[in-house]
Enzyme design. Sequence first.
Site, PDB file in Angstrom:
ATOM      1  CG  ASP A  10      -1.917  -1.180   1.160  1.00 40.94           C
ATOM      2  OD1 ASP A  10      -2.302  -1.587   0.048  1.00 40.94           O
ATOM      3  OD2 ASP A  10      -2.296  -1.681   2.234  1.00 40.94           O
ATOM      4  CE  LYS A  60     -11.048  -4.879   1.442  1.00 40.56           C
ATOM      5  NZ  LYS A  60      -9.750  -4.221   1.291  1.00 40.56           N
TER       6      LYS A  60
HETATM    7  P1  BMP Z   1      -1.538  -3.897   7.174  1.00 37.22           P
HETATM    8  O1  BMP Z   1      -0.825  -5.250   7.372  1.00 37.22           O
HETATM    9  O2  BMP Z   1      -0.602  -2.765   6.869  1.00 37.22           O
HETATM   10  O3  BMP Z   1      -2.519  -3.589   8.266  1.00 37.22           O
HETATM   11  O4  BMP Z   1      -2.381  -4.034   5.806  1.00 37.22           O
HETATM   12  C1  BMP Z   1      -3.476  -4.902   5.689  1.00 37.22           C
HETATM   13  C2  BMP Z   1      -4.004  -4.909   4.271  1.00 37.22           C
HETATM   14  O5  BMP Z   1      -5.139  -5.764   4.210  1.00 37.22           O
HETATM   15  C3  BMP Z   1      -4.455  -3.551   3.758  1.00 37.22           C
HETATM   16  O6  BMP Z   1      -4.192  -3.516   2.364  1.00 37.22           O
HETATM   17  C4  BMP Z   1      -5.959  -3.547   4.000  1.00 37.22           C
HETATM   18  O7  BMP Z   1      -6.646  -2.754   3.060  1.00 37.22           O
HETATM   19  C5  BMP Z   1      -6.319  -5.028   3.836  1.00 37.22           C
HETATM   20  N1  BMP Z   1      -7.464  -5.502   4.645  1.00 37.22           N
HETATM   21  C6  BMP Z   1      -7.488  -5.384   6.021  1.00 37.22           C
HETATM   22  O8  BMP Z   1      -6.542  -4.900   6.639  1.00 37.22           O
HETATM   23  N2  BMP Z   1      -8.584  -5.848   6.707  1.00 37.22           N
HETATM   24  C7  BMP Z   1      -9.662  -6.391   6.105  1.00 37.22           C
HETATM   25  O9  BMP Z   1     -10.589  -6.784   6.779  1.00 37.22           O
HETATM   26  C8  BMP Z   1      -9.640  -6.513   4.710  1.00 37.22           C
HETATM   27  C9  BMP Z   1      -8.535  -6.079   3.997  1.00 37.22           C
HETATM   28  O10 BMP Z   1      -8.503  -6.226   2.686  1.00 37.22           O
END
Ligand code: BMP
Length: 212
Positions: A10, A60
């Site tokens: 991201d 999404k």
């Molecule tokens: P991070 O590990 O930096 O928190 O990122 C998690 C990723 O997964 C992000 O791209 C977010 O949009 C996605 N995501 C999430 O965190 N929770 C959900 O329930 C669904 C997701 O797609």
Amino acid sequence: MESKLVVALDLMNEADLLRIAAKIGSRVFAVKLNWPAILVSGSKIIREVSRYSRVICDFKVADIPNTNSLITEKALEMGAWGIISHSFTGYDSLRAVVEHAGGMSVFSVVSMSHPGSAEFINPNTDRLVEMSVRAGAAGFIAPGNNPEEVSRIRKMAPEKIIMTPGVGVQGGKAGDAIRAGADLVIVGRSVYASNDPEKQVEIFNSEINSSV
Ligand code: BMP
């Protein structure tokens, strides 16, 4: 053993994103691209990252069937391996994604990892799982920081692929998600915001492999 790690890049800096993708691409199952990267770099980033690994488009998708099919066709055209769609929009909307996915795998969101998901999505998980199976989704997005929920979903759909974000910064542990029944673990900031993304990939890969 093939990696079960999906890294969410991201990043809103294209050079940084491509540099990390080149370094980690061969050591992960896939790279997940979400709107931050697409809005900065355009859809061509899907093709560019595909040189290094599979790409899962985390769009999404959540619109009427016609709009969903246009979005899905674009992801396919740019070489994506998979696409993430919402399912709360109903059978016809998710089905449009499945029907236009070509060879891509479609993952539907049935439960989320953030506190606000307790308001609308998570109380409806069982219905979303049942409908997603009927619509032909290959699997689900479910919260890795809620292993009990992952294990419940695993029992509802033993043959589907479960992919779990919420690991690392959001508090979940990769090993717990895998032991609960996840097939793939999504990690974003804990990898891309670290000083040594390659090292973090290695650490997550070994935690996951020792939990299988
Ligand atoms: P991070 O590990 O930096 O928190 O990122 C998690 C990723 O997964 C992000 O791209 C977010 O949009 C996605 N995501 C999430 O965190 N929770 C959900 O329930 C669904 C997701 O797609």
